[in-house]
Design an enzyme around this catalytic site. Structure first.
Site, PDB file in Angstrom:
ATOM      1  N   ARG A 118     -16.465  -0.987   0.167  1.00 48.12           N
ATOM      2  CA  ARG A 118     -15.439  -0.724   1.187  1.00 48.12           C
ATOM      3  C   ARG A 118     -15.784   0.512   2.010  1.00 48.12           C
ATOM      4  O   ARG A 118     -15.392   0.616   3.175  1.00 48.12           O
ATOM      5  CB  ARG A 118     -14.073  -0.560   0.504  1.00 48.12           C
ATOM      6  CG  ARG A 118     -12.910  -0.671   1.476  1.00 48.12           C
ATOM      7  CD  ARG A 118     -11.618  -0.952   0.752  1.00 48.12           C
ATOM      8  NE  ARG A 118     -11.061   0.245   0.119  1.00 48.12           N
ATOM      9  CZ  ARG A 118      -9.940   0.232  -0.601  1.00 48.12           C
ATOM     10  NH1 ARG A 118      -9.298  -0.901  -0.801  1.00 48.12           N
ATOM     11  NH2 ARG A 118      -9.492   1.334  -1.143  1.00 48.12           N
ATOM     12  N   SER A 160      -7.413  10.573  -7.327  1.00 50.41           N
ATOM     13  CA  SER A 160      -6.083  11.167  -7.495  1.00 50.41           C
ATOM     14  C   SER A 160      -5.742  12.113  -6.354  1.00 50.41           C
ATOM     15  O   SER A 160      -6.622  12.712  -5.726  1.00 50.41           O
ATOM     16  CB  SER A 160      -6.021  11.930  -8.824  1.00 50.41           C
ATOM     17  OG  SER A 160      -6.792  13.117  -8.753  1.00 50.41           O
ATOM     18  N   GLU A 172      -8.068   8.237   0.187  1.00 49.74           N
ATOM     19  CA  GLU A 172      -7.261   7.147  -0.378  1.00 49.74           C
ATOM     20  C   GLU A 172      -6.857   7.628  -1.760  1.00 49.74           C
ATOM     21  O   GLU A 172      -7.641   7.593  -2.704  1.00 49.74           O
ATOM     22  CB  GLU A 172      -8.077   5.847  -0.431  1.00 49.74           C
ATOM     23  CG  GLU A 172      -7.210   4.608  -0.574  1.00 49.74           C
ATOM     24  CD  GLU A 172      -7.042   4.176  -2.007  1.00 49.74           C
ATOM     25  OE1 GLU A 172      -5.969   4.468  -2.579  1.00 49.74           O
ATOM     26  OE2 GLU A 172      -7.959   3.549  -2.556  1.00 49.74           O
ATOM     27  N   CYS A 207      -4.312   1.816  -7.751  1.00 45.11           N
ATOM     28  CA  CYS A 207      -3.395   2.613  -6.933  1.00 45.11           C
ATOM     29  C   CYS A 207      -2.372   1.722  -6.248  1.00 45.11           C
ATOM     30  O   CYS A 207      -1.299   2.182  -5.856  1.00 45.11           O
ATOM     31  CB  CYS A 207      -4.175   3.431  -5.915  1.00 45.11           C
ATOM     32  SG  CYS A 207      -5.259   2.448  -4.866  1.00 45.11           S
ATOM     33  N   SER A 257      -4.610  -6.308  -0.749  1.00 43.64           N
ATOM     34  CA  SER A 257      -6.001  -5.958  -0.446  1.00 43.64           C
ATOM     35  C   SER A 257      -6.718  -7.107   0.240  1.00 43.64           C
ATOM     36  O   SER A 257      -6.695  -8.246  -0.239  1.00 43.64           O
ATOM     37  CB  SER A 257      -6.734  -5.588  -1.736  1.00 43.64           C
ATOM     38  OG  SER A 257      -6.129  -4.472  -2.356  1.00 43.64           O
TER      39      SER A 257
END
Length: 488
Positions: free
Chosen positions: A170, A240, A261, A295, A452
């Site tokens: 990605r 995180s 992200e 996440c 996603s």
């Protein structure tokens, strides 16, 4: 491909060294980083442990190659990605087994991730030839305005352990398509998938120096010098929020372009008019994908009081059918958590909720024996002060709270510092629009439990980060806009 013999064959095929300037080499000092099987706690193999000198050598290679790579024809960059896409698809079984060994998820989930990961290479192989600017007459009629898009420059990527292949593709796909060179540091728990990906890109014809991979036990020690080096022009991090804040601070010295992200605390809203069968199906996807270690995982379920008991009953029934086991076993639904520290965190949050009055309808405790297994868990009557409504669970735990009105549902959903994704189940079109507009998140799953998609912009708001990955927007993160004023 199953069996311990096949597992060893897959492990042996993966390079264990650092990949710098097109060469596989040991780390400075010869240090090693053990890679653990979370289903047994045993060491699978060891990879090179990079030091600061290795990281700087990787950045030097990326910086030296940047101008040449930026000048490559967009079509040729896209063809490399296309060949890599085809190679990933052809090697799905082996790559999925490798991922399961280092990360723990069921092999059927690993296969799904390989397909998802490959799609980023296919999508951005097509986007490579669609980088464009604009030309227009100045509003005064005198002169012309020309804009062009150019590569940002050398990038540093830090990828997480939970989706070790997809989080790599990605980021890599749009960077390569845009003409950027890269240094990537995968998570220490799951370095093997990234090393396998580097080998695939090498064989697909990616020139030496465009991609450099450093594996390291101590991420901060090797990343900070790169962020403070003027040759670095962009950082992209998935992980995180706590670590993200530190990296943002470090990036400020060079005023780097930054994509973050970060953590999530996804609410899953079920209104009284929802199709409960569809809602439970979506809940299973949103909660149990990747053992809940995502996440985007549904972190808390806010259900209308009129249907809460029935929703809880159906969800408990479905969760109760899931089979725990080593991810390599074909009938496994739920693999282990990544390590003991993560399992202890999940147990701590569950215990806190129960101590505050929640009822465990299913599970609620770790599983005895080898590996880091935690039983699929459903908690009902969760109180507002329970920590797991405000902290990311990252495990197979579904806490259910109730609401009475639409306003209460939105308030509860937005009562968090995070804003990555939310899920909404309703049959009322007007309500759907009101709620989707009112949610403080970067993404919404409306009557579906998965958001996603390589063709869609992935990212959050608030302390879930900034920047977008995927979609038409994704390649823009790796391009600068230059404006030329033309006298005519």
């Amino acid at each position: 491909m199953t069996g311990r013999g096949s597992e060893q064959e897959v492990l042996e095929k993966v390079p264990k060294d650092l990949f710098i300037d097109g060469k596989w080499r040991a780390g400075t000092g010869g240090g090693k980083l053990p890679v653990e099987d979370p289903s047994t706690g045993e060491t699978l193999c060891e990879v090179a442990d990079a030091q600061v000198d290795d990281a700087l050598a990787a950045l030097a290679a990326a910086a030296d190659k940047q101008a040449e790579w930026a000048a490559w024809a967009p079509r040729e960059r896209g063809e490399i990605l296309r060949r890599a896409y085809e190679a990933i698809v052809a090697q799905t079984d082996e790559l999925a087994l490798l991922m399961t060994l280092e990360m723990g998820k069921a092999v059927k989930e690993s296969k799904a991730e390989i397909g998802y990961a490959a799609e980023f290479f296919r999508w951005f192989s097509e986007e490579a030839v669609r980088i464009h600017g604009r030309y227009m007459v100045n509003t005064t009629g005198v002169g012309r305005i020309l804009t062009m898009r150019q590569p940002v420059g050398p990038c540093v990527f830090v990828t997480p352990w939970n989706f070790p292949m997809a989080m790599g593709t990605r980021k890599l796909a749009p960077a390569i398509a845009a003409g950027c060179t890269v240094v990537v540091k995968p998570a220490q728990q799951t370095p093997l998938s990234m090393l396998a990906l580097a080998k695939i890109l090498e064989e697909a014809g990616l020139p030496a120096g465009v991609l450099n991979v450093i594996t390291a036990k101590h991420s901060g020690a090797v990343i900070e010098p790169l962020l403070k080096d003027p040759r670095t022009r962009k950082l992209s991090f998935t992980g995180s929020t706590e670590v993200g804040r530190t990296l943002i601070e470090q990036s400020a010295e060079q005023v780097l372009r930054v994509s973050m992200e970060l953590g999530g605390n996804a609410p899953f809203l079920v209104f009284a008019d929802a199709d409960l069968d569809a809602a439970v199906d979506g809940a299973m996807l949103a909660k149990m994908r990747n053992v809940g270690e995502a996440c985007t995982s549904a972190n808390r379920f806010h259900v209308h009081e009129s249907v809460a008991a029935e929703f809880a009953r159906r969800l408990t029934e479905r969760m109760g059918t899931l089979r725990l086991g080593r991810g390599t076993e074909p009938d496994t639904d739920v693999g282990p958590l990544i390590d003991e520290a993560q399992r202890e965190k999940v147990q701590e949050l569950v215990t806190d909720a129960i101590d505050r009055g929640a009822q465990a309808l299913l599970g609620g405790e770790r599983v005895a024996g080898p590996g880091y297994f935690f039983a699929p868990t459903v908690l009902a009557d969760v109180t507002e002060d329970a920590r797991l409504l405000s902290e990311e669970i990252f495990g197979p735990v579904a806490p259910i709270a109730t609401f009475s009105t639409e306003g209460q549902a939105l308030t509860a959903a937005n009562r968090t510092e995070y804003g990555l994704v939310a899920y909404v189940y309703t049959s009322d079109l007007q309500r759907a629009f009101r709620v989707c507009e009112g949610l403080e998140t970067g993404m919404v799953g409306l009557n579906q439990g998965v958001v996603s998609n390589a063709a869609a912009p992935f990212g959050g708001v608030k302390q879930s980060g900034f920047g977008r990955e995927g979609g038409f927007e994704g390649i823009g993160e790796y391009l600068e806009t230059k404006y030329v004023a033309i006298s005519v």
